[in-house]
Design an enzyme around this catalytic site. Structure first.
Site, PDB file in Angstrom:
ATOM      1  N   LYS A 141      23.801  26.263  13.435  1.00 18.49           N
ATOM      2  CA  LYS A 141      24.460  26.650  12.182  1.00 18.49           C
ATOM      3  C   LYS A 141      24.557  28.172  12.104  1.00 18.49           C
ATOM      4  O   LYS A 141      23.580  28.868  12.437  1.00 18.49           O
ATOM      5  CB  LYS A 141      23.650  26.098  11.003  1.00 18.49           C
ATOM      6  CG  LYS A 141      24.296  26.263   9.642  1.00 18.49           C
ATOM      7  CD  LYS A 141      23.419  25.617   8.550  1.00 18.49           C
ATOM      8  CE  LYS A 141      24.054  25.682   7.181  1.00 18.49           C
ATOM      9  NZ  LYS A 141      23.194  25.083   6.129  1.00 18.49           N
ATOM     10  N   SER A 160      25.655  21.799   3.207  1.00 25.08           N
ATOM     11  CA  SER A 160      26.392  22.891   3.776  1.00 25.08           C
ATOM     12  C   SER A 160      26.442  22.905   5.307  1.00 25.08           C
ATOM     13  O   SER A 160      27.277  23.602   5.890  1.00 25.08           O
ATOM     14  CB  SER A 160      25.790  24.221   3.312  1.00 25.08           C
ATOM     15  OG  SER A 160      24.462  24.353   3.776  1.00 25.08           O
ATOM     16  N   SER A 205      21.241  20.072   2.375  1.00 29.14           N
ATOM     17  CA  SER A 205      22.272  20.553   3.301  1.00 29.14           C
ATOM     18  C   SER A 205      22.140  20.074   4.738  1.00 29.14           C
ATOM     19  O   SER A 205      23.040  20.304   5.542  1.00 29.14           O
ATOM     20  CB  SER A 205      22.319  22.081   3.300  1.00 29.14           C
ATOM     21  OG  SER A 205      22.988  22.543   2.150  1.00 29.14           O
TER      22      SER A 205
END
Lengths: 97, 486
Positions: free
Chosen positions: B74, B149, B173
């Site tokens: 990420k 997210s 997330s």
């Protein structure tokens, strides 16, 4: 219903250092009013004598030896600056005229 | 392919690390136009790493545990020399001079970075639509969001664009996108994994964890990234168990608590509820005992979270001032103007909204009413969990009240998007480990996730129960067809 006016948002935006156009201010005012009204449901919960949780798991007094260590990233860090002058970060004038 | 199988094949010479990486780079090439899971693919570096591993193999040297395993990260985890943008214009040109602890541990274990994945800007969002560099699509149906997210990481794993990925979880997330994309996602105990090098959002809630296609692989990654780090003073100084060795334990006699409030949510889809109850019943047939428990303060989790997380975010994001690094607006007359303009131009609207909420909640006259109150309710939510764990060993809930929603669905109503996180937020507030794994599909062929929550530092139990379920349920063996899911 919590009332959040454009004036409230403008004040908060100034505290948060956000130079927002008027149009955004009024959009955020409507959205913040809904969100703050929603979170205000917390007011109804009885919390007398309840200790606030500041972190998920209690970690107390984490200390380490105070040893000086050198790092070699000084140049790389300075290079990240939008404007650099020698060993300094260059910014516009600090005091207004 | 499982990491354990891959290890055998590399060792046995059936496949080379280069062939493996080339396979994944080819896969990325063929699906990225549709998905946009990656912000950057580090092909050259990955191939160079693969060649080093192949050289070690040729020389007969012992290989580290994750040798050659292609991993996506990420883009809010700092990678030295590789842009780390947080999907924000603010950090569009930020190339960190240091490596996050979690990624450092992965590379030391032989894993290979394939690239950096898309996220909601600064990890604020539940759909990966707030990225400044374009949204990511769900591999099961590209008209739907992958969740967020960590949507890029979840989509990349689901679409076979990597073997595993890292994400971060502040209010769900990792788990919610894992649920939306039909993969396994683990949020460890707060402090189990170092946050050093993770770009801060809400420091008392943020935690890094793995995505994988199966529980065993997630356990392997978690084992490598867990453990104390002197650079993160909130990291827990406790030994890390071998999460892989306990996976095959029986669930006989295990007490599973079904949280009543989670199954009574009015927004809970009936298909999700049925599928999650079927998962619970399967665990019961394996010898576990099902008990209903009540956590009455759960319903206040979102209100609590949307005071605490934005408050912490407003403080954490104060560092972006246009001076030291990040975006700077040009042409301002003085320093104050430069900072205010840089932040107005560099942050997207979701980030600005949360900064405004947080600043409001912390501003003079409101601190007691909002921030302190929310911290007190946080204590009550923790107590609900403590009480539940007096009578059960593990908790089971749906991960998300619905399956993946359509892109743009919540675009004009931020609060409606926030409300979708109600089932994942409580574990963050209490610091507990939790995971999501696939348990079925809805009528449109979209994956449904079941969430398991265990007590502090009981990741072994969490992964064990998940693995036992996965082996018995064979959810993925019976999946509907989707063009982008291999």
């Amino acid at each position: 219903m919590k009332k959040i006016s454009a004036e409230d948002v403008r004040k908060v935006a100034e505290l948060a250092r956000l130079d927002l156009p008027d149009q955004d201010i009024s959009t955020y005012a409507c959205q913040l009013e809904k969100i703050i009204t929603y979170v205000a449901q917390l007011e109804k919960i009885e919390t007398v004598d309840v200790i606030p949780t500041t972190r998920a798991l209690e970690v107390l007094n984490v200390t380490r030896d105070d040893n000086v260590k050198s790092t070699s990233v000084r140049e790389e860090l300075l290079e990240l600056a939008p404007h650099r002058e020698g060993d300094f970060f260059r910014v516009p004038q600090i005091l207004a005229d | 392919m499982f990491i354990a199988e891959l290890r055998q094949q590399l060792k046995g010479g059936e496949i080379s690390a280069r062939e493996l990486i080339e396979h994944y780079l080819g896969r990325i090439e063929s699906v990225e136009n549709t998905l946009h899971a990656y912000l950057e693919v580090t092909a050259e570096r990955a191939l160079a790493e693969a060649d080093l591993i192949d050289q070690m193999r040729a020389e007969g040297k012992p290989l580290p545990p994750l040798a050659g395993v292609p991993i996506a990260v990420k883009d809010n985890l700092c990678t030295q020399g590789i842009r780390t943008s947080c999907s924000s214009k603010m950090l569009e040109k930020f190339v960190p001079p240091y490596e996050s602890t979690v990624t450092k541990r992965l590379w030391e274990a032989g894993a290979v970075l394939l690239g950096k994945t898309n996220l909601d800007e600064f990890a604020m969002g539940s759909s990966t639509e707030t990225s400044a560099f374009g949204a990511t699509s769900n591999p099961w149906d590209p008209s739907r969001v992958p969740g967020g997210s960590s949507g890029g990481s979840a989509a990349a794993v689901a679409a076979g664009e990597c073997i595993a990925a890292l994400g971060s979880d502040t209010g769900g997330s990792i788990r919610q996108p894992a649920s939306f994309c039909g993969v396994v996602g683990v949020k460890p105990t707060y402090g189990r994994v170092s946050r050093w090098g993770l770009v801060a959002f809400a420091s008392s809630l943020d935690q890094v964890g793995p995505f994988a296609t199966n529980v065993a692989d997630a356990a392997e990654i978690l084992k490598v990234i867990s453990g104390h780090d002197p650079l993160d003073s909130t990291s827990i100084n406790a030994s890390v168990p071998d999460y892989c060795s306990s996976l095959s334990n029986s669930v006989q006699g295990l007490r599973i608590g079904l949280i009543k409030e989670c199954f009574e949510q009015k927004g809970l889809s009936s298909e999700v509820k049925t599928s999650v109850m079927t998962a619970a019943n399967l665990l019961q047939s394996l010898g576990a005992e099902l008990l209903e428990v009540s956590c009455p303060r759960f319903n206040d989790g979102i209100a609590t979270y949307y005071v605490i997380a934005p408050s912490e975010a407003s403080a954490n994001l104060a560092r972006y001032d246009g001076v030291k690094y990040g975006y700077r607006s040009e042409g301002a007359n003085n320093l104050a103007e430069m900072t205010s303009r840089s932040r107005a131009e560099g942050f997207g609207s979701e980030v600005q909204r949360r900064i405004l909420i947080g600043t409001y909640a912390l501003s003079a006259g409101y601190g007691e009413a909002y921030y302190k109150k929310a911290q007190q309710v946080r204590t009550l939510i923790r107590r609900d969990f403590e009480k539940a764990f007096d009578s059960v060993d593990i908790l089971l809930t749906p991960t998300s009240p619905t399956t993946a929603f359509s892109a743009g669905k919540h675009a004009n109503d931020p609060l409606s998007m926030y409300l979708a996180d109600l089932l994942t937020i409580p574990a963050n507030l209490a610091g507990l480990p939790a995971l999501s794994l696939p348990c079925g599909f809805d009528g449109s062929g979209l994956p449904i996730g079941v969430q398991l929550i265990s007590n502090v530092l009981e990741e072994s139990r969490l992964l064990n129960v998940a693995h036992q379920y996965e082996q018995a349920a064979e959810v993925m063996a019976n999946r509907p067809k989707a063009n982008l899911v291999p």
